[in-house]
Motif scaffolding. Structure first.
Motif: not given
Length: 268
Positions: A68-83, A261-265
């Motif tokens: 889902g869109i928000d799952v990909d968004m949360a994953r991006d946030l985690a990556t930005r936090l080094g988590a 990018r998260a929303a497009k699929p």
């Protein structure tokens, strides 16, 4: 990698600046596992609550796989936090309690901004403008486009318990039959196969469900919903440093192509 390290160091800097004894961010004593900032810095893990039943924003399939869109968004946030991201299943009835109890650092997946949630937890800046609209069988398009048409004896309106859809329906309808249905992943099947007449849900979900079964389900007027609301992410109380970090990331993600990018699929 350099950007990830810089973001994590910035989070650490805010943590130090906000420290005033006890919990580093001044969270109330007894907050489970400390604040999100405490935990992320200590464990490099971002725990994300979601119901997993609100496509296109969040979905958990039978095997336990999240998308889902928000799952990909949360994953991006985690990556930005080094988590690393860890998804924490919840329900609409328990979501707010799970957030305030510190069972997760962030809740995502179609969380509407409401006064009761804002009183107990903290919303990020909104990322989506939305509103309630009917989804019906395409053969019934036009029959249930207004609340007056819907709120009649014999009209069956299905609701998923615990969320703003149910709250809206129970506040606005008095004559129609309200049919609770606990599984939001299959709730639209009850409309498609005639067990119920319609569901009132957020326009983004109505559009997605209609696009998934265009010969069966139709959204009545998703561009002109019955009301207007906002979607945002929900954060446990007592951690302004983390709220600021997430807001900075989200504001950037809405303009730098991350959200698109998260929303497009899902939305095309």
């Amino acid at each position: 990698m350099r950007r990830t390290v810089l973001v994590l160091l910035a989070l650490l800097g805010v943590l130090t600046a906000c420290s005033s004894g006890g919990s580093p961010t001044g969270a109330p004593a007894g907050t489970p596992n400390g604040t999100p900032t405490d935990r992320i810095v200590a464990t490099h893990e971002l725990r994300v609550c979601s119901t997993g039943d609100y496509r296109p924003l969040t979905y958990r399939d039978a095997s336990g796989t999240w998308s889902g869109i928000d799952v990909d968004m949360a994953r991006d946030l985690a990556t930005r936090l080094g988590a690393r991201m860890t998804m924490v299943p919840t329900t609409w009835s328990t979501l707010l309690d799970d957030v305030t109890a510190g069972r997760c650092d962030l809740a995502v997946g179609g969380v509407s901004v409401t006064a009761d949630r804002a009183a107990r937890a903290t919303f990020t800046v909104p990322y989506l403008q939305d509103g309630k609209t009917p989804i019906v069988r395409c053969a019934d398009l036009g029959r249930f486009s207004t609340l007056a048409q819907i709120d009649r004896p014999g009209v069956r309106v299905v609701v998923n318990p615990g969320g703003t859809n149910e709250r809206f329906v129970r506040a606005r309808l008095t004559a129609a039959t309200i049919v609770p249905y606990p599984d939001n992943n299959t709730i639209h099947d009850t409309v498609a196969d005639g067990r119920t007449d319609l569901m009132i849900t957020d326009a983004i979900e109505a559009r997605w469900q209609a696009a998934a079964r265009p010969d069966v389900l139709c959204a009545e007027h998703p561009d002109s919903p019955f009301d207007r609301s906002q979607k945002a992410y929900l954060i446990p109380p007592g951690d302004p440093a983390f709220v600021d970090t997430v807001n900075r990331w989200l504001t950037g993600a809405l303009t730098d192509g991350t959200w698109a990018r998260a929303a497009k699929p899902w939305l095309g």
